[in-house]
Design a protein around this motif. Sequence first.
Motif, short mmCIF file in Angstrom:
data_model
loop_
_atom_site.label_atom_id
_atom_site.label_comp_id
_atom_site.label_asym_id
_atom_site.label_seq_id
_atom_site.Cartn_x
_atom_site.Cartn_y
_atom_site.Cartn_z
N CYS A 17 1.08 -1.47 0.30
CA CYS A 17 0.04 -0.07 0.09
C CYS A 17 1.13 1.22 -0.23
O CYS A 17 1.59 1.10 0.45
CB CYS A 17 -1.15 0.28 1.13
SG CYS A 17 -1.76 1.15 1.58
N LYS A 19 0.18 4.55 1.01
CA LYS A 19 -0.32 5.29 2.19
C LYS A 19 0.84 4.54 3.09
O LYS A 19 1.95 4.61 4.04
CB LYS A 19 -1.32 5.07 2.18
CG LYS A 19 -2.14 5.95 1.76
CD LYS A 19 -1.63 7.38 1.00
CE LYS A 19 -2.47 7.86 -0.59
NZ LYS A 19 -1.80 9.31 -0.39
N CYS A 20 0.07 3.32 4.03
CA CYS A 20 0.31 2.31 5.08
C CYS A 20 2.02 1.28 4.74
O CYS A 20 2.14 1.61 5.81
CB CYS A 20 -0.72 1.94 5.58
SG CYS A 20 -1.38 0.27 5.24
N CYS A 47 -4.32 0.45 0.01
CA CYS A 47 -5.00 -1.03 0.24
C CYS A 47 -6.40 -0.28 1.60
O CYS A 47 -7.19 0.57 1.71
CB CYS A 47 -4.62 -1.98 2.26
SG CYS A 47 -4.34 -0.44 3.41
N CYS A 50 -6.80 2.13 4.27
CA CYS A 50 -6.24 3.05 4.05
C CYS A 50 -7.02 4.14 3.27
O CYS A 50 -7.08 5.50 2.67
CB CYS A 50 -4.97 3.16 3.44
SG CYS A 50 -3.85 3.01 4.14
ZN LIG Z 1 -2.76 1.00 3.70
#
Ligand SMILES: [Zn+2]
Length: 187
Positions: A17, A19-20, A47, A50
């Motif tokens: 992902c 973002k994370c 994901c 997120c």
């Molecule tokens: Zn994520």
Amino acid sequence: MINQKQDWDVRTRSEACVKCTKPFSDQEEFLSRLFFGEEGYQREDICRACWEAVSAEPALSIWQSVFRLPPPPPPETLRKETAESLLRKLIEEDNAAHANTIYILAVMLERRRLLVERDVLVREDGVKLRVYEYRKTNETFVIRDPELKLAELEHVQEEVVLMLGGGGEQPASPAQEEPQVDANARE
Ligand SMILES: [Zn+2]
């Protein structure tokens, strides 16, 4: 709205992902979105957890996919040119003279269910772009739709069959393996 003249592109799927940074697991659902930026098309894979936080942000295209662990690489045998390898090669070459061929190859692969269409975009200059996803790898293919007339189709198909047959050791009749793109195009 897209304002740059980039007709084709391939964007690979991330392993995690954006973002994370949590790696995707096999069969996990995730969301992909496509932007156009300084460096051309940009793709982000995000994901589920997120997604809420960014769902309101604008993007050219957004779609949902299932992550599949990549298959082991095929053995380096004598691979003949296939519709897929030819498509990748022509996109890489980025030659406007191949616009029709690139599109026909994408349509062939879509009919074999190797590519799935995710979106259709219309650029500021009126050019239509189709966003495909390659099922096996989740790669994004951006393909310019040349909006061929029926009369042009047959000629392009012949060109494609020639390219598929002319590139290797394959002795004869590639048409048997490469189904007609559109039977109705024949008179
Ligand atoms: Zn994520």
